[in-house]
Design a protein around this motif. Structure first.
Motif, PDB file in Angstrom:
ATOM      1  N   GLU A 130       0.829  -1.210   0.000  1.00 31.66           N
ATOM      2  CA  GLU A 130       0.000   0.000   0.000  1.00 31.66           C
ATOM      3  C   GLU A 130       0.858   1.252   0.000  1.00 31.66           C
ATOM      4  O   GLU A 130       0.557   2.231  -0.694  1.00 31.66           O
ATOM      5  CB  GLU A 130      -0.939  -0.025   1.206  1.00 31.66           C
ATOM      6  CG  GLU A 130      -2.049  -1.055   1.071  1.00 31.66           C
ATOM      7  CD  GLU A 130      -2.801  -1.309   2.351  1.00 31.66           C
ATOM      8  OE1 GLU A 130      -3.913  -1.864   2.290  1.00 31.66           O
ATOM      9  OE2 GLU A 130      -2.272  -0.967   3.439  1.00 31.66           O
ATOM     10  N   ARG A 131       1.949   1.222   0.745  1.00 31.97           N
ATOM     11  CA  ARG A 131       2.861   2.375   0.739  1.00 31.97           C
ATOM     12  C   ARG A 131       3.463   2.575  -0.649  1.00 31.97           C
ATOM     13  O   ARG A 131       3.627   3.706  -1.117  1.00 31.97           O
ATOM     14  CB  ARG A 131       3.960   2.181   1.786  1.00 31.97           C
ATOM     15  CG  ARG A 131       3.461   2.368   3.208  1.00 31.97           C
ATOM     16  CD  ARG A 131       4.552   2.203   4.220  1.00 31.97           C
ATOM     17  NE  ARG A 131       5.056   0.835   4.244  1.00 31.97           N
ATOM     18  CZ  ARG A 131       5.541   0.224   5.317  1.00 31.97           C
ATOM     19  NH1 ARG A 131       5.615   0.872   6.458  1.00 31.97           N
ATOM     20  NH2 ARG A 131       5.964  -0.999   5.258  1.00 31.97           N
ATOM     21  N   GLN A 132       3.775   1.473  -1.309  1.00 31.98           N
ATOM     22  CA  GLN A 132       4.370   1.604  -2.635  1.00 31.98           C
ATOM     23  C   GLN A 132       3.341   2.113  -3.647  1.00 31.98           C
ATOM     24  O   GLN A 132       3.688   2.826  -4.589  1.00 31.98           O
ATOM     25  CB  GLN A 132       4.959   0.266  -3.098  1.00 31.98           C
ATOM     26  CG  GLN A 132       5.989   0.439  -4.197  1.00 31.98           C
ATOM     27  CD  GLN A 132       6.705  -0.845  -4.526  1.00 31.98           C
ATOM     28  OE1 GLN A 132       6.105  -1.911  -4.548  1.00 31.98           O
ATOM     29  NE2 GLN A 132       7.993  -0.748  -4.788  1.00 31.98           N
ATOM     30  N   ARG A 133       2.073   1.793  -3.423  1.00 28.97           N
ATOM     31  CA  ARG A 133       1.030   2.316  -4.309  1.00 28.97           C
ATOM     32  C   ARG A 133       0.889   3.829  -4.153  1.00 28.97           C
ATOM     33  O   ARG A 133       0.560   4.527  -5.106  1.00 28.97           O
ATOM     34  CB  ARG A 133      -0.291   1.593  -4.052  1.00 28.97           C
ATOM     35  CG  ARG A 133      -0.283   0.170  -4.615  1.00 28.97           C
ATOM     36  CD  ARG A 133      -1.425  -0.662  -4.083  1.00 28.97           C
ATOM     37  NE  ARG A 133      -2.709  -0.230  -4.591  1.00 28.97           N
ATOM     38  CZ  ARG A 133      -3.878  -0.687  -4.135  1.00 28.97           C
ATOM     39  NH1 ARG A 133      -3.903  -1.580  -3.158  1.00 28.97           N
ATOM     40  NH2 ARG A 133      -5.013  -0.265  -4.655  1.00 28.97           N
ATOM     41  N   ILE A 134       1.159   4.355  -2.966  1.00 28.22           N
ATOM     42  CA  ILE A 134       1.178   5.807  -2.801  1.00 28.22           C
ATOM     43  C   ILE A 134       2.338   6.389  -3.610  1.00 28.22           C
ATOM     44  O   ILE A 134       2.206   7.426  -4.269  1.00 28.22           O
ATOM     45  CB  ILE A 134       1.275   6.191  -1.310  1.00 28.22           C
ATOM     46  CG1 ILE A 134      -0.036   5.834  -0.592  1.00 28.22           C
ATOM     47  CG2 ILE A 134       1.582   7.692  -1.154  1.00 28.22           C
ATOM     48  CD1 ILE A 134      -0.018   6.059   0.898  1.00 28.22           C
ATOM     49  N   GLY A 135       3.482   5.697  -3.601  1.00 24.34           N
ATOM     50  CA  GLY A 135       4.601   6.120  -4.449  1.00 24.34           C
ATOM     51  C   GLY A 135       4.229   6.098  -5.920  1.00 24.34           C
ATOM     52  O   GLY A 135       4.626   6.976  -6.694  1.00 24.34           O
TER      53      GLY A 135
END
Length: 200
Positions: free
Chosen positions: A140-145
């Motif tokens: 999920e954090r990488q999807r924000i990226g």
């Protein structure tokens, strides 16, 4: 001056640094190129200009990377690291991260990259994250990226070990067309996703 409208070739030419010896490779517009094997992380760092080779060079659209001023470089290239830096603040603020974009543009980029995640959060894009995205999974954090990359509309997208979740790959499919995409990947699903795989 580099033309920022049309996606350029990203090229490493006879690069030597650390474990890499005389490595040459090309990432082409409209294609997803995956780097795998020993030295792939170093090659990615060289492609981003984070590591300077002792020999050889990197070019973007034929222009040596070290001749681009930093603003042109980071307008042309978006980097989605394996662990994007997230700040204490709303998801919208973390997607925007200082970029001059409207709320509508942030929402549109977030819808593509975050999709279902927005609906599951209590306040959607106004949900406040803890320091470094506490409470979110690594994917999920990488999807924000990835949402940050959508927002900036870069010609070149570089990803370090992207999440192989179907939702992430669906979003990446929507970002990739017409752009030069280079990623480090080792998971079979990511290698299958790529148009070209280069083993180092």
């Amino acid at each position: 001056m580099l033309d920022l409208v049309e996606a350029p070739l990203l090229r490493l030419e006879n690069v030597t640094v650390s474990a890499l010896r005389n490595v040459s490779l090309v990432a082409r517009p409209g294609r997803v190129t995956a780097l795998t094997g020993t030295g792939s992380e170093t090659a990615l760092a060289v492609a981003l200009g984070l590591v300077r080779p002792s020999r050889g060079r990197v070019t973007v659209g034929g222009v040596p990377l070290d001749e681009l001023d930093p603003s042109a470089r980071w307008t042309t290239i978006s980097w989605v690291p394996q662990f994007p830096v997230l700040l204490a603040g709303t998801i919208a603020e973390n997607v925007r991260l200082g970029w001059p974009a409207s709320d509508a543009e942030v929402a549109a980029a977030s819808e593509v990259a975050l999709g279902d995640l927005i609906g599951r959060l209590p306040l959607g894009l106004d949900t406040v994250l803890g320091e470094d995205g506490a409470g979110l999974s690594a994917g999920e954090r990488q999807r924000i990226g990835l949402a940050r990359a959508f927002l900036r509309g870069p010609a070149v997208v570089v990803l370090d070990e992207p999440d192989d979740d179907d939702r992430f790959l669906d979003a990446l499919r929507r970002l990739a067309p017409g752009r030069t995409v280079l990623m480090v990947a080792h998971q079979p699903s990511l290698l299958a996703f790529a148009d070209e795989v280069i083993t180092l």
